[in-house]
Design an enzyme around this catalytic site. Structure first.
Site, short mmCIF file in Angstrom:
data_model
loop_
_atom_site.label_atom_id
_atom_site.label_comp_id
_atom_site.label_asym_id
_atom_site.label_seq_id
_atom_site.Cartn_x
_atom_site.Cartn_y
_atom_site.Cartn_z
N ASP A 386 0.85 -1.18 0.00
CA ASP A 386 0.00 0.00 0.00
C ASP A 386 0.89 1.24 0.00
O ASP A 386 1.55 1.54 1.00
CB ASP A 386 -0.91 -0.02 1.23
CG ASP A 386 -1.97 1.06 1.20
OD1 ASP A 386 -1.77 2.08 0.50
OD2 ASP A 386 -2.98 0.93 1.92
N HIS A 387 0.91 1.95 -1.12
CA HIS A 387 1.81 3.10 -1.25
C HIS A 387 1.37 4.29 -0.40
O HIS A 387 2.13 5.26 -0.25
CB HIS A 387 1.92 3.52 -2.73
CG HIS A 387 3.29 3.97 -3.11
ND1 HIS A 387 4.12 4.67 -2.26
CD2 HIS A 387 4.00 3.83 -4.27
CE1 HIS A 387 5.26 4.93 -2.87
NE2 HIS A 387 5.22 4.43 -4.09
N ARG A 388 0.19 4.22 0.18
CA ARG A 388 -0.22 5.27 1.12
C ARG A 388 0.52 5.13 2.44
O ARG A 388 0.73 6.11 3.16
CB ARG A 388 -1.73 5.20 1.39
CG ARG A 388 -2.63 5.39 0.19
CD ARG A 388 -4.07 5.11 0.54
NE ARG A 388 -4.24 3.74 1.05
CZ ARG A 388 -5.39 3.26 1.51
NH1 ARG A 388 -6.47 4.04 1.53
NH2 ARG A 388 -5.48 2.02 1.94
#
Length: 417
Positions: A386-388
């Site tokens: 998850d790049h968040r």
């Protein structure tokens, strides 16, 4: 009148498909009698009557997809029951003793009046009743060994010979007429898009729509792991490669806890989990299922191997319980044994932060540190995250540590419980 609703029967579950209705308007039911069978992305469940009464209205249809909170039946309580008894029954229904199982069951027809009357004269849980139906056992003929004569699963299995239900996937032949001139008619077949397949599709779509996926690829030299497993086998000790992968991931997660986390957007917090509950994707006839090995950080390789073996058998036999398929904090998919896979872009098991796929192992010529060409067993891995929550540099550091542990299993041994 009481509304019998679909309650949350699984972690993160929002909807379910109606597989079968066991009652119709006017039917009289007893407490614990199964009313409806529903299918989520992880399990099939029978929802029982919360107390004795009469079905006044059925609000759903077989094949319909319903959300949590949807009213399924309108039930009128028996006149002799007090308000206190009804309240107690409804409260008990909210934490129902319904047993869950991970099989996409054959849709049942509405039972006959004779069958329903027999079912009502017995004391048995919904799952025990289903077990009897699946094994062709007349539950009225079974003597219960439980408290107050209650029929147990063992009573059913001991009464008759167990047999598996063969589920025939209905195929409908159709002719599709093309709209383009000059083209011949095309023959095709269809299969139902429902049950676990439909629920998996909904969950995967939600994950992709919600999570900005980023996938990092790496290759790992697993020659030393294979040699170590051969060494153990000669001493009659069996430890699967998956067990080694699970333990190596746990050690890596301890050093990079950002991947053993959950993003709570409502509270603007990233929750770091202290416990490592590793989900392991397993392919079954009904679709993908992800049993969970809990507290991996506290378990030895042998303990992990034995638990994985047991969970795999349960998955193939559709005997996983709700506690065995929920609560994972990180997921892996070992697709290597299936063959032919050199890479993938796995979809994250929401609400987790990361997922790693282990691909096919293949012998290849490699140039070592001494500039020599040697034959080594190489395996690719794909990590989606998850790049968040995490950046690419952190993902690289995580997979570098994982690679180090897998390539030099002697280092892995230093970390074992």
């Amino acid at each position: 009148m009481i509304e019998v609703k679909l309650h949350d029967i699984g972690e993160g579950m929002t909807q379910a498909d109606v597989l079968a209705l066991f009652v119709q308007p006017g039917d009289q039911v007893n407490p614990d009698e199964p009313l409806v069978e529903v299918q989520t992305d992880k399990m099939t469940a029978e929802i029982p009557a919360p107390y004795a009464g009469v079905i006044r209205e059925v609000k759903v249809e077989v094949g319909q997809t319903i959300s949590v909170g949807t009213t399924i039946f309108i039930l009128e309580r028996m006149a002799h029951e007090s308000e206190a008894e009804v309240a107690s029954a409804v409260e008990a229904h909210s934490v129902t003793e319904t047993k869950y199982y991970s099989k996409e069951s054959t849709v049942h027809s509405v039972p006959s009046e004779e069958e329903k009357s027999k079912t009502r004269r017995t004391m048995a849980s919904p799952y025990t009743r289903k077990l009897a139906r699946e094994n062709g056992v007349d539950i009225e003929m079974v003597t219960g060994s439980g408290p107050a004569g209650r029929i147990t699963d063992e009573d059913v299995l001991n009464f008759g010979t167990k047999k598996k239900i063969q589920q025939d996937m209905p195929l409908k032949s159709t002719k599709q007429k093309t709209e383009e001139k000059g083209l011949a008619e095309v023959k095709s077949t269809t299969i139902p898009f429902k049950g676990r397949r439909r629920q998996i599709a909904a969950k995967m779509s939600q994950s992709l729509l919600t999570i900005p996926h980023c996938t990092h690829f790496e290759e790992v030299d697993v020659t030393n792991i294979l040699e170590m497993r051969e060494f153990w086998k000669k001493r009659k000790v069996s430890v699967s490669a998956t067990a080694l992968f699970v333990k190596a991931i746990s050690i890596s997660l301890r050093e990079y806890p950002i991947f053993n986390a959950r993003l709570n957007e409502d509270k603007a917090l990233i929750e770091l989990h202290e416990e490592h509950h590793i989900g392991v994707a397993i392919d079954t006839e009904e679709g993908l299922i992800v049993p969970v090995v809990r507290n991996v950080e506290k378990k030895s390789l042998l303990a992990i191997h034995n638990e994985l073996k047991e969970l795999t058998v349960k998955a193939q036999e559709n005997r996983l319980t709700i506690s065995e398929i929920t609560g994972s904090t990180f997921t892996i998919s070992n697709v290597g044994p299936l063959g032919g896979s050199i890479g993938a872009t796995p979809i994250i098991n929401q609400p987790e932060v990361g997922l790693i796929s282990f691909h096919k192992t293949k012998k290849r010529p490699i140039v070592n540190d001494q500039d020599e060409i040697v034959i080594r067993s190489m395996m690719n891995i794909s990590m989606s995250f998850d790049h968040r929550v995490a950046d690419g540099a952190t993902a690289v550091a995580f997979t570098n540590r994982l690679t180090e542990l897998l390539e030099e299993p002697k280092l892995l041994l230093l970390e074992l419980v």
